[in-house]
Design a protein around this motif. Structure first.
Motif, mmCIF file in Angstrom:
data_model
loop_
_atom_site.group_PDB
_atom_site.id
_atom_site.type_symbol
_atom_site.label_atom_id
_atom_site.label_comp_id
_atom_site.label_asym_id
_atom_site.label_seq_id
_atom_site.Cartn_x
_atom_site.Cartn_y
_atom_site.Cartn_z
ATOM 1 N N ILE A 91 -5.002 3.465 3.225
ATOM 2 C CA ILE A 91 -6.291 3.095 2.623
ATOM 3 C C ILE A 91 -7.076 4.345 2.247
ATOM 4 O O ILE A 91 -7.693 4.427 1.176
ATOM 5 C CB ILE A 91 -7.085 2.205 3.588
ATOM 6 N N LEU A 115 -14.332 -2.345 -0.407
ATOM 7 C CA LEU A 115 -13.064 -2.465 0.300
ATOM 8 C C LEU A 115 -13.155 -3.514 1.409
ATOM 9 O O LEU A 115 -12.194 -4.256 1.659
ATOM 10 C CB LEU A 115 -12.672 -1.107 0.878
ATOM 11 N N LEU A 149 0.824 -1.204 0.000
ATOM 12 C CA LEU A 149 0.000 0.000 0.000
ATOM 13 C C LEU A 149 0.863 1.260 0.000
ATOM 14 O O LEU A 149 0.525 2.259 -0.645
ATOM 15 C CB LEU A 149 -0.929 0.002 1.215
#
Length: 341
Positions: free
Chosen positions: A133, A156, A70
């Protein structure tokens, strides 16, 4: 039901309510600042608990690789924004995409054996997942409607649950308690872990209250929650407010996972029900009031505990049915307000 059984049920309801209070606190925080109903909050709880189990087994948790992936994706996205002429705060980007993942990797490589040190490693690994996120999934849609943000949040949730199955498998895990103590108070047996849950929840709630009331950053978050446009006009970086709110939500999720893992076996999908019950509590607070959300969490915990005695087969049904009269009552009392442009 005699008084002894009622005390046992009330104790279970209080412990469960404390966990749901943390979930409600995180959900209200994220929604008030970013308008995102963060459905995957429960997945962060499961990630925290299962990451702790992997560390205690001497392994490297897959959540670390998720964090690094990420971080790399966020760096690439911010670089693309820079090339397209967008304004990028590289200081905050370096914090969440470089410094935090590097610190988490060093902590995992350290492989501590002490229980509290392992808990600290879990917090360092899970907390940066929140702002990453947010930057990848929600910040590009910051001007979208609440419905669109909710759809993305549900999607998600499915992705994170699937990754949880891939990372940790279908087998559950339980971690050692932070306290092995046992107390007998007037015939009521209380475990040390239960007291740890209550104490940690109380400390977090008080710390959050002090953060919002006493610090400049907390007041900036409150201003963003009250009026996003007005906060932007006053020079408050609302995008960074989203980073902070998601980081706090991920931190609360990690702590919740650490607290609940010694009490019950945690599976990759356990967090969904925990987060959903926290959502019921947050709805009781109107997704805006922290005290009402905390009271709602205690109500959900007590209802769940006593429903498990009287009608265990319908325990979940009774808990989630609670949301119907609350929504009906709020719809009758509130007036429709156009969403902020």
């Amino acid at each position: 039901m005699d008084g002894q059984i009622a005390l046992f049920l009330a104790q279970d309801g209080l412990i469960n309510g404390a966990i749901y209070a943390l979930m409600a606190l995180a959900l209200v925080l994220v929604f008030s600042v970013t308008r995102v109903i963060f459905v995957p909050q429960g997945e962060l709880v499961a990630y925290g608990a299962l990451t702790m189990a992997v560390l205690q087994a001497g392994g490297v948790p897959a959540t670390l690789w998720l964090l690094l992936a990420l971080a790399a994706a966020t760096l690439a996205l911010e670089g693309w924004r820079q090339l397209r002429g967008g304004l990028v705060d590289w200081w905050s980007t370096a914090l969440w995409c470089v410094a935090a993942p590097a610190l988490a990797a060093l902590a995992v490589w350290w492989q501590p054996q002490d229980l509290l040190a392992q808990a600290l490693v879990v917090v360092l690994v899970v907390t940066p997942l929140g702002p990453l996120i947010y930057r990848l999934a929600f910040r590009p849609l910051s001007h979208a409607t609440v419905l669109v943000l909710l759809i993305v949040s549900v999607a998600l949730h499915g992705v994170l649950m699937g990754l949880g199955l891939w990372f940790f498998g279908a087998e559950g895990a339980r971690t050692p308690p932070f306290s092995e103590a046992r107390f007998d108070w007037g015939g009521l047996r209380v475990s040390g872990q239960s007291l740890v849950v209550l104490a940690a929840t109380g400390v977090l709630v008080l710390a959050m209250f002090a953060f919002f009331e006493r610090t400049v950053l907390g007041k900036a978050l409150r201003a963003t929650a009250i009026n996003r446009v007005g906060a932007r006009l006053m020079g408050i970086p609302t995008e960074l407010s989203g980073d902070v709110s998601f980081a706090l939500a991920a931190f609360i999720g990690a702590v919740g996972g650490l607290l609940i893992a010694p009490i019950t076996t945690i599976y990759y999908d356990t967090g969904f029900l925990v987060g959903l019950k926290g959502f019921v509590a947050a709805i009781i607070g109107g997704l805006a009031s922290y005290p009402a959300a905390l009271l709602g969490a205690l109500l959900v915990g007590q209802l769940e505990a006593f429903a498990s005695f009287w009608a265990s087969a319908f325990k979940e049904v009774l808990v989630f049915t609670l949301i119907i009269p609350v929504l009906l009552w709020r719809s009758l009392r509130s007036h429709h307000v156009e969403e902020e442009e």
